[in-house]
Scaffold this active site. Structure first.
Site, short mmCIF file in Angstrom:
data_model
loop_
_atom_site.label_atom_id
_atom_site.label_comp_id
_atom_site.label_asym_id
_atom_site.label_seq_id
_atom_site.Cartn_x
_atom_site.Cartn_y
_atom_site.Cartn_z
N HIS B 34 0.85 -1.19 0.00
CA HIS B 34 0.00 0.00 0.00
C HIS B 34 0.89 1.23 0.00
O HIS B 34 2.12 1.12 -0.07
CB HIS B 34 -0.95 -0.04 1.20
CG HIS B 34 -0.25 -0.25 2.52
ND1 HIS B 34 0.63 0.66 3.05
CD2 HIS B 34 -0.28 -1.29 3.40
CE1 HIS B 34 1.09 0.21 4.21
NE2 HIS B 34 0.57 -0.99 4.44
N HIS B 37 4.05 1.33 2.12
CA HIS B 37 5.22 0.68 1.51
C HIS B 37 5.80 1.53 0.40
O HIS B 37 7.02 1.59 0.21
CB HIS B 37 4.83 -0.68 0.93
CG HIS B 37 4.26 -1.64 1.92
ND1 HIS B 37 2.94 -2.01 1.93
CD2 HIS B 37 4.85 -2.30 2.97
CE1 HIS B 37 2.73 -2.88 2.91
NE2 HIS B 37 3.86 -3.06 3.56
#
Lengths: 292, 292
Positions: B34, B37
């Site tokens: 997501h 990250h």
């Protein structure tokens, strides 16, 4: 020869040398160097551009009732030995330098509760923890360990494999006195009579190895009975263990096969001695072969 | 972009690239990427010649009744995200590749039995073990971790220090949805009504931070009462913990001082969410300063 007590100073020196692509050989010791250590240094010198020797008596690997306080020391002599062999740097940190505060995480070693692992609870946890710290500091290409501490070699080889370190672990054969006693810093803690009988440890190991060969007796129970009987007859010290196991697997076998270790630990009044013989066993064209 | 599932293949690729003195940035993840990250990847790309992303759901860090089996996965989408950001190599090993046999030694993390460490026994032991393995494999110059998992950051920073690894740990701020909910792979496991109320976690953290500022209330007991009262009024999930501690010390304080973290964990039916605010508190010329 450089002598470092500070981790950052050693790291700077290493960084400078590594930038020239120098290969680093590393000999971790607890000091009070004897010919066993000298064999490690010799091999390290042969195989590397630079050699680091560490001298650190690691409190983490000593049990509460063990000999941490009386572990023999002679740093001046150790420095002379290191110079003689051409060591490039000695790393000789204080306990505070290595453990300025309690470690945030330590190793728990698994499946090693046999031999010394069974008799010295927590010992290999302490060994694994300090060796991984030292490897982090020195970042060697090769590290040298003596086969007298065979279980330690097995622990460290597995650690390096499991944590994917780019370090070759080099096994170096045990060095012995003329009478066969394995060289050990702890030998100075033997009484005169203990010292006199101690060579029977190795003599018995060899005798049992030859008995296996002559009798073709591969039954480990029988071998251990033979071993224990001979040792208790010949030695006044307490038998801590006397076992036949695979090496480096350290597994118990019902019947001897391939890589074999006969390992012994004897407790004397102020020293606990360990020794072993390791050999390869193979049936070839109906004949038994033993080497190593 | 390379995709490796084998440790030796990745190591060869890394060795080739390291011989050109390329700096390696490393983003360890459990996948299902997501924007949190992506912030890690972005920073890693900015600061290094090459970036390695690992995707591995580590069984060792999940408790028996935790969500290992239902941890969300979408490797195809992860690969697209990695490509978009210019990742050089994905490391996506199987459990068997990482743990071909039981580990010979694992980490025992000390003094971390607070917050998630208290609620998830063994979790940080598993984190430390896999991270040290991954660091051994990737040997990065820098590794990137999100501050949502603040205790994980504290554990890893200490580990790197205690084991003398030459790796910079880079802390990356939490990325949030528009409504304030911290991005997390586990958010997909929330029910509709849980998802609707979940933004109150962060809203409450902010409100309590501002209340500390306005009221100049530094008494951590009072702050925690306030925090817990607000959270239980607003959230149907079970409060796992809601605490004020130092960061990264994670120490309990009687009175707030300097580096402060307010941390919360809420258990929903199929997801456990954590969040925190971290700030620096300082009395300056009679005035209270908060930053971060």
């Amino acid at each position: 020869m450089k002598i470092f007590t500070s981790i950052p100073a050693l790291k700077i020196w290493l960084k400078d040398n590594k930038s020239n692509n120098a290969s680093i050989g590393y000999v971790p010791t607890m000091g009070f160097l004897h010919e066993g250590h000298e064999a490690l240094l010799n091999k390290a010198i042969e195989e590397n551009d630079l050699v680091v020797l560490s001298i650190f008596v690691n409190p983490l690997q000593f049990g509460e009732n063990e000999d941490f306080d009386r572990y023999p020391k002679n740093i001046e002599k150790d420095i002379e030995v290191a110079k003689k062999y051409g060591v490039d740097a000695i790393f000789h940190p204080s306990v505070h330098e290595m453990y300025p505060s309690e470690m945030s995480a330590t190793f728990k070693v698994h499946h090693m509760d046999v031999l010394c692992g069974a008799k010295r609870p927590g010992h290999f946890d302490g060994v694994a923890t300090v060796v991984m710290k030292l490897f982090g500091i020195v970042t060697p290409d090769r590290a040298y360990f003596g086969l007298k501490d065979a279980q330690q070699v097995a622990v460290i080889e597995r650690l390096v494999k499991d944590y994917h370190l780019n370090i070759d672990i080099v096994r170096v054969p045990t060095v012995r006195e003329n009478d066969g006693l394995a060289k050990s810093s702890r030998n100075v803690n033997l009484t005169k009579s203990e010292r006199a009988e101690a060579p029977y440890i190795y003599k018995t190991l060899l005798e049992v190895k030859n008995w296996i060969l002559d009798e073709r007796c591969y039954d480990t129970d029988k071998i251990e009975v033979k071993l224990k009987t001979l040792l208790s007859k010949r030695l006044s010290g307490n038998l801590d263990y006397a076992e036949v196991r695979g090496f480096p697997s350290l597994k118990k076998m019902k019947t001897l096969s391939s890589d074999v270790m006969i390992a012994v630990a004897i407790k004397y009044s102020k020293a606990r001695l360990i020794d072993n013989v390791i050999f390869h066993l193979e049936e070839k064209e109906g004949k038994l072969c033993i080497d190593k």
